[in-house]
Scaffold this motif. Structure first.
Motif, PDB file in Angstrom:
ATOM      1  N   GLU A   1       0.534  -1.156  -0.275  1.00  0.00           N
ATOM      2  CA  GLU A   1       0.031   0.213   0.161  1.00  0.00           C
ATOM      3  C   GLU A   1       1.106   1.189  -0.232  1.00  0.00           C
ATOM      4  O   GLU A   1       0.610   2.258  -0.910  1.00  0.00           O
ATOM      5  CB  GLU A   1      -0.753   0.204   0.777  1.00  0.00           C
ATOM      6  CG  GLU A   1      -1.793   1.434   1.049  1.00  0.00           C
ATOM      7  CD  GLU A   1      -3.522   1.187   2.442  1.00  0.00           C
ATOM      8  OE1 GLU A   1      -4.033   1.983   2.686  1.00  0.00           O
ATOM      9  OE2 GLU A   1      -3.515   0.036   2.751  1.00  0.00           O
ATOM     10  N   PRO A   2       1.983   1.494   0.701  1.00  0.00           N
ATOM     11  CA  PRO A   2       2.886   2.480   1.029  1.00  0.00           C
ATOM     12  C   PRO A   2       3.243   2.754  -0.443  1.00  0.00           C
ATOM     13  O   PRO A   2       3.591   3.786  -0.893  1.00  0.00           O
ATOM     14  CB  PRO A   2       3.703   2.842   1.496  1.00  0.00           C
ATOM     15  CG  PRO A   2       3.040   1.488   3.012  1.00  0.00           C
ATOM     16  CD  PRO A   2       2.329   0.857   2.071  1.00  0.00           C
ATOM     17  N   LEU A   3       3.723   1.867  -1.191  1.00  0.00           N
ATOM     18  CA  LEU A   3       4.314   1.731  -2.537  1.00  0.00           C
ATOM     19  C   LEU A   3       3.197   2.788  -3.868  1.00  0.00           C
ATOM     20  O   LEU A   3       2.918   3.567  -4.450  1.00  0.00           O
ATOM     21  CB  LEU A   3       5.073   1.020  -2.847  1.00  0.00           C
ATOM     22  CG  LEU A   3       5.955   0.765  -4.817  1.00  0.00           C
ATOM     23  CD1 LEU A   3       6.261   1.950  -4.755  1.00  0.00           C
ATOM     24  CD2 LEU A   3       6.027  -0.409  -4.694  1.00  0.00           C
ATOM     25  N   ILE A   4       1.905   1.716  -3.388  1.00  0.00           N
ATOM     26  CA  ILE A   4       0.573   2.809  -4.506  1.00  0.00           C
ATOM     27  C   ILE A   4       0.427   4.107  -4.136  1.00  0.00           C
ATOM     28  O   ILE A   4       0.751   4.766  -4.983  1.00  0.00           O
ATOM     29  CB  ILE A   4      -0.666   1.478  -4.084  1.00  0.00           C
ATOM     30  CG1 ILE A   4      -0.007  -0.031  -4.690  1.00  0.00           C
ATOM     31  CG2 ILE A   4      -1.379   2.133  -4.461  1.00  0.00           C
ATOM     32  CD1 ILE A   4      -1.783  -0.842  -3.533  1.00  0.00           C
ATOM     33  N   LYS A   5       0.710   4.253  -2.816  1.00  0.00           N
ATOM     34  CA  LYS A   5       0.120   5.495  -2.627  1.00  0.00           C
ATOM     35  C   LYS A   5       1.205   6.801  -3.251  1.00  0.00           C
ATOM     36  O   LYS A   5       1.069   7.614  -3.659  1.00  0.00           O
ATOM     37  CB  LYS A   5       0.245   5.677  -1.234  1.00  0.00           C
ATOM     38  CG  LYS A   5      -0.780   5.175  -0.022  1.00  0.00           C
ATOM     39  CD  LYS A   5      -1.123   5.641   1.280  1.00  0.00           C
ATOM     40  CE  LYS A   5      -2.584   4.962   1.705  1.00  0.00           C
ATOM     41  NZ  LYS A   5      -2.722   5.775   3.154  1.00  0.00           N
ATOM     42  N   ALA A   6       2.763   6.307  -3.039  1.00  0.00           N
ATOM     43  CA  ALA A   6       3.634   6.825  -3.305  1.00  0.00           C
ATOM     44  C   ALA A   6       3.232   6.997  -4.714  1.00  0.00           C
ATOM     45  O   ALA A   6       3.592   8.004  -5.595  1.00  0.00           O
ATOM     46  CB  ALA A   6       4.899   6.205  -2.929  1.00  0.00           C
ATOM     47  N   ALA A   7       3.381   5.811  -5.573  1.00  0.00           N
ATOM     48  CA  ALA A   7       3.084   5.639  -6.998  1.00  0.00           C
ATOM     49  C   ALA A   7       1.781   6.779  -7.325  1.00  0.00           C
ATOM     50  O   ALA A   7       2.001   7.283  -8.959  1.00  0.00           O
ATOM     51  CB  ALA A   7       3.129   4.128  -7.141  1.00  0.00           C
ATOM     52  N   LYS A   8       0.645   6.500  -7.267  1.00  0.00           N
ATOM     53  CA  LYS A   8       0.016   7.498  -7.345  1.00  0.00           C
ATOM     54  C   LYS A   8      -0.009   8.965  -7.397  1.00  0.00           C
ATOM     55  O   LYS A   8      -0.252  10.082  -8.241  1.00  0.00           O
ATOM     56  CB  LYS A   8      -1.589   6.922  -6.625  1.00  0.00           C
ATOM     57  CG  LYS A   8      -1.962   5.756  -7.082  1.00  0.00           C
ATOM     58  CD  LYS A   8      -3.151   5.660  -5.960  1.00  0.00           C
ATOM     59  CE  LYS A   8      -4.043   4.578  -6.019  1.00  0.00           C
ATOM     60  NZ  LYS A   8      -5.359   4.057  -5.355  1.00  0.00           N
ATOM     61  N   LYS A   9       1.109   9.514  -5.747  1.00  0.00           N
ATOM     62  CA  LYS A   9       1.018  10.963  -6.237  1.00  0.00           C
ATOM     63  C   LYS A   9       1.978  11.605  -7.278  1.00  0.00           C
ATOM     64  O   LYS A   9       1.715  11.825  -8.132  1.00  0.00           O
ATOM     65  CB  LYS A   9       2.130  10.592  -4.834  1.00  0.00           C
ATOM     66  CG  LYS A   9       2.376  12.100  -4.024  1.00  0.00           C
ATOM     67  CD  LYS A   9       3.453  12.542  -2.644  1.00  0.00           C
ATOM     68  CE  LYS A   9       2.969  14.200  -2.265  1.00  0.00           C
ATOM     69  NZ  LYS A   9       3.940  13.796  -0.906  1.00  0.00           N
ATOM     70  N   TYR A  10       2.991  10.225  -7.244  1.00  0.00           N
ATOM     71  CA  TYR A  10       4.003  10.843  -8.121  1.00  0.00           C
ATOM     72  C   TYR A  10       3.156  10.903  -9.860  1.00  0.00           C
ATOM     73  O   TYR A  10       3.188  11.616 -10.833  1.00  0.00           O
ATOM     74  CB  TYR A  10       4.877   9.804  -8.500  1.00  0.00           C
ATOM     75  CG  TYR A  10       5.931   9.704  -9.711  1.00  0.00           C
ATOM     76  CD1 TYR A  10       7.331  10.586  -9.808  1.00  0.00           C
ATOM     77  CD2 TYR A  10       5.481   9.092 -11.417  1.00  0.00           C
ATOM     78  CE1 TYR A  10       7.863  10.676 -10.385  1.00  0.00           C
ATOM     79  CE2 TYR A  10       6.356   9.126 -12.447  1.00  0.00           C
ATOM     80  CZ  TYR A  10       7.405  10.100 -12.026  1.00  0.00           C
ATOM     81  OH  TYR A  10       8.010  10.256 -12.846  1.00  0.00           O
ATOM     82  N   ALA A  11       2.074   9.387 -10.094  1.00  0.00           N
ATOM     83  CA  ALA A  11       1.622   9.600 -11.427  1.00  0.00           C
ATOM     84  C   ALA A  11       0.876  11.376 -12.044  1.00  0.00           C
ATOM     85  O   ALA A  11       0.352  11.713 -12.474  1.00  0.00           O
ATOM     86  CB  ALA A  11       0.855   8.566 -11.522  1.00  0.00           C
ATOM     87  N   LYS A  12      -0.326  11.877 -10.214  1.00  0.00           N
ATOM     88  CA  LYS A  12      -0.753  12.735 -10.551  1.00  0.00           C
ATOM     89  C   LYS A  12       0.041  13.906 -10.449  1.00  0.00           C
ATOM     90  O   LYS A  12      -0.320  14.976 -10.716  1.00  0.00           O
ATOM     91  CB  LYS A  12      -1.151  13.011  -8.780  1.00  0.00           C
ATOM     92  CG  LYS A  12      -2.452  14.534  -8.556  1.00  0.00           C
ATOM     93  CD  LYS A  12      -3.050  14.289  -7.914  1.00  0.00           C
ATOM     94  CE  LYS A  12      -4.030  15.382  -7.534  1.00  0.00           C
ATOM     95  NZ  LYS A  12      -4.198  15.712  -5.996  1.00  0.00           N
ATOM     96  N   ALA A  13       1.369  14.848  -9.984  1.00  0.00           N
ATOM     97  CA  ALA A  13       2.162  15.043  -9.928  1.00  0.00           C
ATOM     98  C   ALA A  13       2.692  15.524 -11.064  1.00  0.00           C
ATOM     99  O   ALA A  13       3.329  16.691 -12.216  1.00  0.00           O
ATOM    100  CB  ALA A  13       2.997  15.141  -8.698  1.00  0.00           C
ATOM    101  N   HIS A  14       2.643  14.544 -12.025  1.00  0.00           N
ATOM    102  CA  HIS A  14       2.760  13.750 -13.415  1.00  0.00           C
ATOM    103  C   HIS A  14       1.988  14.391 -14.486  1.00  0.00           C
ATOM    104  O   HIS A  14       2.038  14.088 -15.443  1.00  0.00           O
ATOM    105  CB  HIS A  14       3.298  13.173 -14.197  1.00  0.00           C
ATOM    106  CG  HIS A  14       5.607  13.297 -12.830  1.00  0.00           C
ATOM    107  ND1 HIS A  14       5.061  12.931 -11.449  1.00  0.00           N
ATOM    108  CD2 HIS A  14       6.674  13.943 -13.472  1.00  0.00           C
ATOM    109  CE1 HIS A  14       6.556  13.345 -11.212  1.00  0.00           C
ATOM    110  NE2 HIS A  14       7.718  13.894 -12.478  1.00  0.00           N
ATOM    111  N   ASP A  15       0.703  14.181 -13.992  1.00  0.00           N
ATOM    112  CA  ASP A  15      -0.703  14.320 -14.532  1.00  0.00           C
ATOM    113  C   ASP A  15      -0.441  12.874 -15.605  1.00  0.00           C
ATOM    114  O   ASP A  15      -1.109  13.298 -16.724  1.00  0.00           O
ATOM    115  CB  ASP A  15      -0.031  15.692 -16.013  1.00  0.00           C
ATOM    116  CG  ASP A  15      -1.805  15.831 -16.780  1.00  0.00           C
ATOM    117  OD1 ASP A  15      -2.881  15.848 -15.471  1.00  0.00           O
ATOM    118  OD2 ASP A  15      -1.789  16.596 -17.444  1.00  0.00           O
ATOM    119  N   LYS A  16      -0.090  12.390 -14.961  1.00  0.00           N
ATOM    120  CA  LYS A  16      -0.979  10.466 -15.508  1.00  0.00           C
ATOM    121  C   LYS A  16      -1.249   9.622 -14.677  1.00  0.00           C
ATOM    122  O   LYS A  16      -1.458  10.164 -14.096  1.00  0.00           O
ATOM    123  CB  LYS A  16       0.657  10.107 -16.177  1.00  0.00           C
ATOM    124  CG  LYS A  16       1.679  10.694 -16.953  1.00  0.00           C
ATOM    125  CD  LYS A  16       2.543   9.697 -17.623  1.00  0.00           C
ATOM    126  CE  LYS A  16       3.657  10.801 -18.775  1.00  0.00           C
ATOM    127  NZ  LYS A  16       2.823  11.463 -19.917  1.00  0.00           N
TER     128      LYS A  16
END
Length: 82
Positions: free
Chosen positions: A11-26
């Motif tokens: 779950e922590p990895l998923i949260k971090a990946a979602k945050k990254y994706a949002k920051a990069h508009d993907k």
């Protein structure tokens, strides 16, 4: 054709990946698809051919045996941007 894929990830990895994706508009799906495309292309290239682009491959070794000093390089840059 798009196919649904289920992954089990901490779950922590998923949260971090979602945050990254949002920051990069993907979307997270786009990031994962891009990553899978990247690693399969790299693997295919390393197994089947020289991974260098044709232009880079054509320049490989062109200066082998040449004595080029820092002064030569600076002169080239000065001439180029005059």
């Amino acid at each position: 054709m798009h196919t649904k894929l289920t992954l089990r990830i901490d779950e922590p990895l998923i949260k971090a990946a979602k945050k990254y994706a949002k920051a990069h508009d993907k979307s997270l799906s786009q990031l994962i698809a891009n990553y899978l495309l990247l690693i399969t292309k790299v693997q295919y290239a390393s197994e089947n051919s020289d991974p260098m682009p044709p232009l880079t491959r054509s320049l490989k070794g062109i200066l082998r045996g040449k004595k080029i000093s820092e002064a030569d390089y600076k002169k080239h840059i000065e001439d180029k941007y005059k």
